[in-house]
Structure formats: C-alpha cells, structure tokens
Scaffold this motif. Structure first.
Motif, short mmCIF file in Angstrom:
data_model
loop_
_atom_site.label_atom_id
_atom_site.label_comp_id
_atom_site.label_asym_id
_atom_site.label_seq_id
_atom_site.Cartn_x
_atom_site.Cartn_y
_atom_site.Cartn_z
N TYR A 1 0.77 -1.34 0.03
CA TYR A 1 -0.15 0.00 -0.10
C TYR A 1 0.98 1.29 -0.01
O TYR A 1 2.01 1.28 0.37
N GLN A 2 0.41 2.41 -0.23
CA GLN A 2 0.90 3.41 -0.32
C GLN A 2 0.18 4.81 -0.21
O GLN A 2 -0.90 5.03 -0.40
N LEU A 3 0.89 5.55 0.64
CA LEU A 3 0.16 6.84 1.13
C LEU A 3 1.02 7.96 0.50
O LEU A 3 2.27 7.99 0.57
N SER A 4 0.37 8.96 -0.46
CA SER A 4 1.00 10.01 -1.18
C SER A 4 0.27 11.28 -1.32
O SER A 4 -0.96 11.26 -1.52
N LEU A 5 0.83 12.51 -0.82
CA LEU A 5 0.21 13.98 -1.08
C LEU A 5 0.65 14.24 -2.37
O LEU A 5 1.88 15.09 -2.19
#
Length: 257
Positions: free
Chosen positions: A203-207
């Motif tokens: 999974y990935q969290l990106s702004l």
C-alpha cells in the motif's frame, strides 16, 4: 505496524539528504550529457522481433530523459504485441506532444526498445503468452481512461512516469515498480492520497507525489520527500536512492501467475 519517523527531526539526516542530491546530480550529469538532436533513436536489441515470436508480449521500459531532466529522472513507456501481430504498439506520455497536439498521450506502432535520445532503455518487466493476453486489454483501458491527457507537470507529476505507474498499479499481471528515480511514479491514480503500491503487493500513502510512504513485498519501504525516493528493498536487497536508482540486486517481478 508502527513506523518511527523521528529521523525527520535530525539535522544530520538533512545534511545526508543534500549530499545524496548533489552526488546524484553530478553522477547523472556525467551519465546523461549528450546532444539530443544527434542522439540515437534506433533499437537497443532487447525486444524480440515480431517475426520471431507469435505469442503476445508486454514490456515496460525506462531510460534517462533528455536535457536537464536526464540529470534527475527517467522516462518510462510500455510496449505491447498482440498474439500473432507483426508489430509492436508503444504507449507513453510526452510533454511536448501536449504542446503541439493538445494530447500528452502518444500511442503508435513503433520500435519497442528505442534508445531514448541516446539513453539505452532498461527492460523493467516482460510478460508473454496468456498472461500478456490478459494484460493488454487492461493496459489499453487505462491508457484510454487516463485522466491527465491534457495536463503535464514535470515535477512532481502527473507526468510520463505517473502515466506508466498508473497502468502498472491497475494491471495485476504487472508486478514490478518503476525505478526509484522515476519522478512522478508516486502520483496515485487521479491524485488519490491512498492506494495500492505499483506491484500490487502493498500500500501507498502519497500527497500528490510530494510526500508519502510505500510499504510492500516488492517495494520494501520507500519514503518520498519532495518527489525524491529513499528506500530499502528487502525482498531483493538494495538501496533505493533519488537520481541514482537502485544500488544492490537488480529488481525483478514477483512470481505471480
């Protein structure tokens, strides 16, 4: 899983970050200095000729970009060959194509493994046979549905790498991520904050491709700071550094059928 990010408060970390930036910039300038007007654009001899293989083929490539961007990043594209076809089709995004035609997405019959204005392409992943046959319709769908056909932003995206990463992320048959120096790869889908990693194994969290973190079996742990990727791949041990790429074992797809 609790992740300790206290290193972000350490001044030594930022000095190290600056050192990596300057070192990578110097190395990249040495590796990519060339005149694009006379640079090679022929085949690198990587892809099989259509006359040699009847099965379907999908290939993902990356190569250092041209001009000043080549000091920092790579350009990526996908090539496909349908079963029994006598040609390849390439899919990529080009900023200058948007300027001249109003559409950044370029789809055409072409040499799949061209030198990218003097830079030899690296084959990131290849799939063949039934697996490729399943993947090609999905690739075409996400090319047609790409939401940024009339928009291009070199940094932090969406750009050419955002386009290919979006296809990889949504095509289960493709299980490898773009290189760490593929700026723009961390732009998730339509600018989402959270999603699957490119390989589909995490999974990935990106702004908006500026800040984020990725955790996955294939990716290991990646931290994105201002579009620069720092990470460790545990599955195929390697360091991931901006502007330089991987240092360690070469990346390869997960063993998925």
């Amino acid at each position: 899983m609790k992740i300790n990010l206290c290193f972000l408060k350490n001044k030594t970390f930022y000095k190290y970050l600056l050192g990596v930036f300057l070192t990578g910039l110097i190395i990249s300038m040495i590796l990519t200095h060339r005149d694009w007007r006379t640079a090679r654009r022929d085949s690198a001899g990587i892809a099989p000729a259509p006359s040699e293989v009847s099965e379907a083929v999908v290939q993902v490539y990356a190569a250092r970009t041209i001009n000043w961007r080549g000091y920092l990043s790579v350009h990526s594209w996908i090539a496909t060959k349908e079963k029994d076809a006598d040609y390849y089709v390439t899919y990529q995004v080009m900023g200058w194509n948007l300027y001249f035609s109003g559409n950044a997405v370029v789809v055409k019959q072409d040499i799949p493994d061209r030198y990218w204005y003097g830079s030899k392409p690296e084959l990131i992943e290849e799939i063949r046979g039934e697996k490729a046959e399943r993947a090609i319709p999905k690739i075409i769908k996400y090319v047609n549905d790409y939401p940024y056909k009339t928009y291009y932003n070199v940094w932090p995206g969406p750009n050419s790498n955002s386009f290919i990463a979006n296809i990889i992320r949504n095509t289960p048959e493709l299980t490898v991520e773009l290189p760490p120096h593929a700026i723009g790869k961390d732009w998730i889908n339509k600018g989402d904050f959270f999603g699957n990693s490119e390989s589909g194994s995490g999974y990935q969290l990106s702004l908006w491709g500026l800040f984020g973190i990725t955790i996955g079996k294939a990716e290991g742990i990646e931290v994105n700071l201002l579009g620069m990727t720092f990470g460790i791949d545990f599955y195929r041990p390697a360091l991931k550094l901006p502007f330089i790429g991987r240092i360690g074992i070469k990346d390869s797809p997960l063993n998925k059928k």
